[in-house]
Design an enzyme around this catalytic site. Sequence first.
Site, PDB file in Angstrom:
ATOM      1  N   ASP A  66     120.640 -15.965-111.423  1.00 19.52           N
ATOM      2  CA  ASP A  66     119.967 -14.867-111.651  1.00 19.52           C
ATOM      3  C   ASP A  66     118.944 -14.688-112.514  1.00 19.52           C
ATOM      4  O   ASP A  66     118.703 -15.823-113.577  1.00 19.52           O
ATOM      5  CB  ASP A  66     121.033 -13.784-112.145  1.00 19.52           C
ATOM      6  CG  ASP A  66     122.193 -13.485-111.173  1.00 19.52           C
ATOM      7  OD1 ASP A  66     122.042 -13.716-110.179  1.00 19.52           O
ATOM      8  OD2 ASP A  66     123.457 -13.458-111.552  1.00 19.52           O
TER       9      ASP A  66
HETATM   10  N1  URA Z   1     126.778 -16.481-110.995  1.00 22.16           N
HETATM   11  C1  URA Z   1     126.382 -15.473-111.502  1.00 22.16           C
HETATM   12  O1  URA Z   1     126.729 -14.334-111.557  1.00 22.16           O
HETATM   13  N2  URA Z   1     125.128 -15.331-111.576  1.00 22.16           N
HETATM   14  C2  URA Z   1     124.332 -16.689-111.517  1.00 22.16           C
HETATM   15  O2  URA Z   1     123.033 -16.557-111.801  1.00 22.16           O
HETATM   16  C3  URA Z   1     124.927 -17.656-111.188  1.00 22.16           C
HETATM   17  C4  URA Z   1     126.271 -17.581-110.833  1.00 22.16           C
END
Ligand code: URA
Length: 237
Positions: free
Chosen positions: A101
């Site tokens: 993310d």
């Molecule tokens: N899980 C999440 O919620 N975000 C990420 O970036 C990676 C795994």
Amino acid sequence: MERLQKVIASSGKASRRKAEELILQGKVKVNGEIVTELGTKVNNTDKIEIDNELITKEEKEYYLLNKPRGIITSTTDEKNRKTVIDLIKTTARIYPVGRLDYDTTGVLLLTNDGEFANILMHPKNNIDKVYVAKIKGIITGADINKLKNGITIDNEVLTATKVKLKKVDSKSNTSIVQLIIHEGKNHQVKRMFSAVGYEVLKLKREKLAFFDLKNVSSGKYRKLTPKEVAKVYSMKK
Ligand code: URA
């Protein structure tokens, strides 16, 4: 073995769509023979020509980036925001292996080798993804067990192979939790914590398979060694 149109696209001679048109138009030869079938598979030693001109294949490249916050994991962005690709100096058409993310930090691999990426992403290979999350609240043992036993969210069961409570800070009312997951579903860690009632304040991927952040500071990257690439190939089930 890779699909002919993909190999043409990665040579930079044409987009995937254009490559398909060229194949259908009979303009592509493999080892001297015209090929008009779109699914045709080719390997590294096959000679591919477009309009009788030999194409050269792009060298495979492999990078480990310590992704900082505030960068999107994508090759392009319609809002022209900085992407992880902008952090790496190369002319090769590399792409990220899976996603982190915008606000998640840590280990991100990038490559132009589709098979390498598939090995790391395919659930059957049980590749460890180790995350450390700072969450709001003091997590209970019961909730840790729920994460381990699997939580059904939107008809999917999301499970953590291991969950370890690293630290609790009652002053700031936060906990630091390490979890290992094998799948890589969208926002998986945040969704899992949210399902048991905790907000993720910070998330970092410490490890992917045997790759960690040793000697790679935030925003920096390094090339993988041939030995590391071979080790990933050996993990294919
Ligand atoms: N899980 C999440 O919620 N975000 C990420 O970036 C990676 C795994």
